[in-house]
Design a protein around this motif. Sequence first.
Motif, PDB file in Angstrom:
ATOM      1  N   MET A 123      -6.094   2.502  -2.886  1.00 59.01           N
ATOM      2  CA  MET A 123      -7.443   1.964  -3.002  1.00 59.01           C
ATOM      3  C   MET A 123      -8.458   2.967  -2.473  1.00 59.01           C
ATOM      4  O   MET A 123      -8.236   3.601  -1.442  1.00 59.01           O
ATOM      5  CB  MET A 123      -7.564   0.644  -2.231  1.00 59.01           C
ATOM      6  CG  MET A 123      -8.931  -0.023  -2.340  1.00 59.01           C
ATOM      7  SD  MET A 123      -9.033  -1.551  -1.378  1.00 59.01           S
ATOM      8  CE  MET A 123      -7.749  -2.533  -2.171  1.00 59.01           C
ATOM      9  N   GLU A 124      -9.571   3.110  -3.198  1.00 59.00           N
ATOM     10  CA  GLU A 124     -10.696   3.930  -2.761  1.00 59.00           C
ATOM     11  C   GLU A 124     -11.953   3.071  -2.772  1.00 59.00           C
ATOM     12  O   GLU A 124     -12.145   2.249  -3.678  1.00 59.00           O
ATOM     13  CB  GLU A 124     -10.896   5.121  -3.700  1.00 59.00           C
ATOM     14  CG  GLU A 124      -9.724   6.083  -3.765  1.00 59.00           C
ATOM     15  CD  GLU A 124      -9.970   7.176  -4.787  1.00 59.00           C
ATOM     16  OE1 GLU A 124     -10.759   8.096  -4.508  1.00 59.00           O
ATOM     17  OE2 GLU A 124      -9.378   7.086  -5.885  1.00 59.00           O
ATOM     18  N   THR A 125     -12.809   3.265  -1.789  1.00 59.07           N
ATOM     19  CA  THR A 125     -14.062   2.513  -1.721  1.00 59.07           C
ATOM     20  C   THR A 125     -15.212   3.439  -1.365  1.00 59.07           C
ATOM     21  O   THR A 125     -15.026   4.467  -0.703  1.00 59.07           O
ATOM     22  CB  THR A 125     -13.994   1.389  -0.666  1.00 59.07           C
ATOM     23  OG1 THR A 125     -13.769   1.974   0.632  1.00 59.07           O
ATOM     24  CG2 THR A 125     -12.889   0.405  -0.979  1.00 59.07           C
ATOM     25  N   VAL A 147      -8.915   0.465  -7.536  1.00 59.22           N
ATOM     26  CA  VAL A 147      -7.511   0.229  -7.196  1.00 59.22           C
ATOM     27  C   VAL A 147      -6.649   0.853  -8.279  1.00 59.22           C
ATOM     28  O   VAL A 147      -6.877   0.633  -9.474  1.00 59.22           O
ATOM     29  CB  VAL A 147      -7.203  -1.278  -7.093  1.00 59.22           C
ATOM     30  CG1 VAL A 147      -5.712  -1.496  -6.866  1.00 59.22           C
ATOM     31  CG2 VAL A 147      -8.006  -1.914  -5.961  1.00 59.22           C
ATOM     32  N   ALA A 148      -5.665   1.656  -7.870  1.00 59.44           N
ATOM     33  CA  ALA A 148      -4.685   2.245  -8.799  1.00 59.44           C
ATOM     34  C   ALA A 148      -3.306   1.739  -8.410  1.00 59.44           C
ATOM     35  O   ALA A 148      -2.906   1.837  -7.238  1.00 59.44           O
ATOM     36  CB  ALA A 148      -4.743   3.766  -8.745  1.00 59.44           C
ATOM     37  N   PRO A 193       0.824  -1.210   0.000  1.00 60.92           N
ATOM     38  CA  PRO A 193       0.000   0.000   0.000  1.00 60.92           C
ATOM     39  C   PRO A 193       0.854   1.254   0.000  1.00 60.92           C
ATOM     40  O   PRO A 193       1.883   1.329   0.672  1.00 60.92           O
ATOM     41  CB  PRO A 193      -0.805  -0.118   1.293  1.00 60.92           C
ATOM     42  CG  PRO A 193      -0.050  -1.072   2.149  1.00 60.92           C
ATOM     43  CD  PRO A 193       0.648  -2.014   1.225  1.00 60.92           C
ATOM     44  N   ALA A 194       0.432   2.247  -0.784  1.00 61.97           N
ATOM     45  CA  ALA A 194       1.211   3.478  -0.906  1.00 61.97           C
ATOM     46  C   ALA A 194       1.008   4.411   0.268  1.00 61.97           C
ATOM     47  O   ALA A 194       1.748   5.376   0.423  1.00 61.97           O
ATOM     48  CB  ALA A 194       0.845   4.200  -2.201  1.00 61.97           C
ATOM     49  N   ASP A 195       0.001   4.155   1.096  1.00 58.68           N
ATOM     50  CA  ASP A 195      -0.236   5.000   2.265  1.00 58.68           C
ATOM     51  C   ASP A 195      -0.570   4.114   3.448  1.00 58.68           C
ATOM     52  O   ASP A 195      -0.839   2.925   3.319  1.00 58.68           O
ATOM     53  CB  ASP A 195      -1.361   6.006   2.002  1.00 58.68           C
ATOM     54  CG  ASP A 195      -2.629   5.326   1.487  1.00 58.68           C
ATOM     55  OD1 ASP A 195      -3.064   4.326   2.091  1.00 58.68           O
ATOM     56  OD2 ASP A 195      -3.178   5.787   0.475  1.00 58.68           O
ATOM     57  N   SER A 196      -0.573   4.718   4.613  1.00 60.57           N
ATOM     58  CA  SER A 196      -0.813   3.953   5.834  1.00 60.57           C
ATOM     59  C   SER A 196      -2.283   3.621   6.031  1.00 60.57           C
ATOM     60  O   SER A 196      -2.621   2.682   6.752  1.00 60.57           O
ATOM     61  CB  SER A 196      -0.303   4.732   7.051  1.00 60.57           C
ATOM     62  OG  SER A 196      -0.937   6.007   7.119  1.00 60.57           O
TER      63      SER A 196
END
Length: 267
Positions: free
Chosen positions: A79-81, A68-69, A14-17
């Motif tokens: 990821m965005e949901t 998902v990018a 994951p690119a972020d926490s």
Amino acid sequence: MSTELDLHLDDLAPADSEYAAQQFWSGDLSVLTEHHTAPHGSHSYVVAHDGSVTWGVPGEPQVAAIKVARDLSLNTFTMETAYHATVPFAQNWLIEHGCPPDQIAEVGAGFSTPADDLTVRIEAQIRESGARYEVIESQTSDYDPCEAWTLTRDGEAVEAPIRLFLEEGDSNAHTYTLREGAFPDEETALRWLDDRSTPLPQPPEHLGEAAALRTRAALARSAGSSEIPKTAPKAPPSPRQPYQYSVRYRGGCRERPLRLRGAPRRH
């Protein structure tokens, strides 16, 4: 298309926490429709039913829209949901976040199908609406009555800007209907949902469309009769033929999840 969720995240970090995938377990999700970009797979777009919501707060939306990018040069992903009461609003969210509309429009086989062409048309209207509808509130019930509704504000409506989209399932026929109602304000719409002693109010523009269709049909009949020469002999009456009709069903949507627990309507 498989109904099992696979976001293709092997060997990626994951690119972020704030890792969105921690919010759900893939085993709870049944894929309804999905699109993965090719050839490098930089993006994935998924609409899925989240069965775990059935055990949570009654009435919460159960349809997850997932984007998902992937940054393949760094082996990372984001990821965005977003959760919605019905599939068309989840599809709309994904389209607004970059998914090609044609790639996410069809829902896989094995799910309930629209009961009529009006349902198909309203679904397409929502899916292709862009930012037209501002979602105010929603409610989902997977017990009798098996239904989901979304209350919205229509940014293009001149009259009755509060629009209610009501989806009702028929578990015996494995079909569902979707209808649009129009109200002057939120309070009136919520009172109708609690009472339901009157038909769902039709959007004013739909009433205008129906009147226009009737007018065009009357003009066509009038024009057709005026073309008959006045001197033409009358044809002998033909024997009455039985009226023939056909019913066409449009397929490609979903079946309701197993009804494990009910969700009461808002009071």
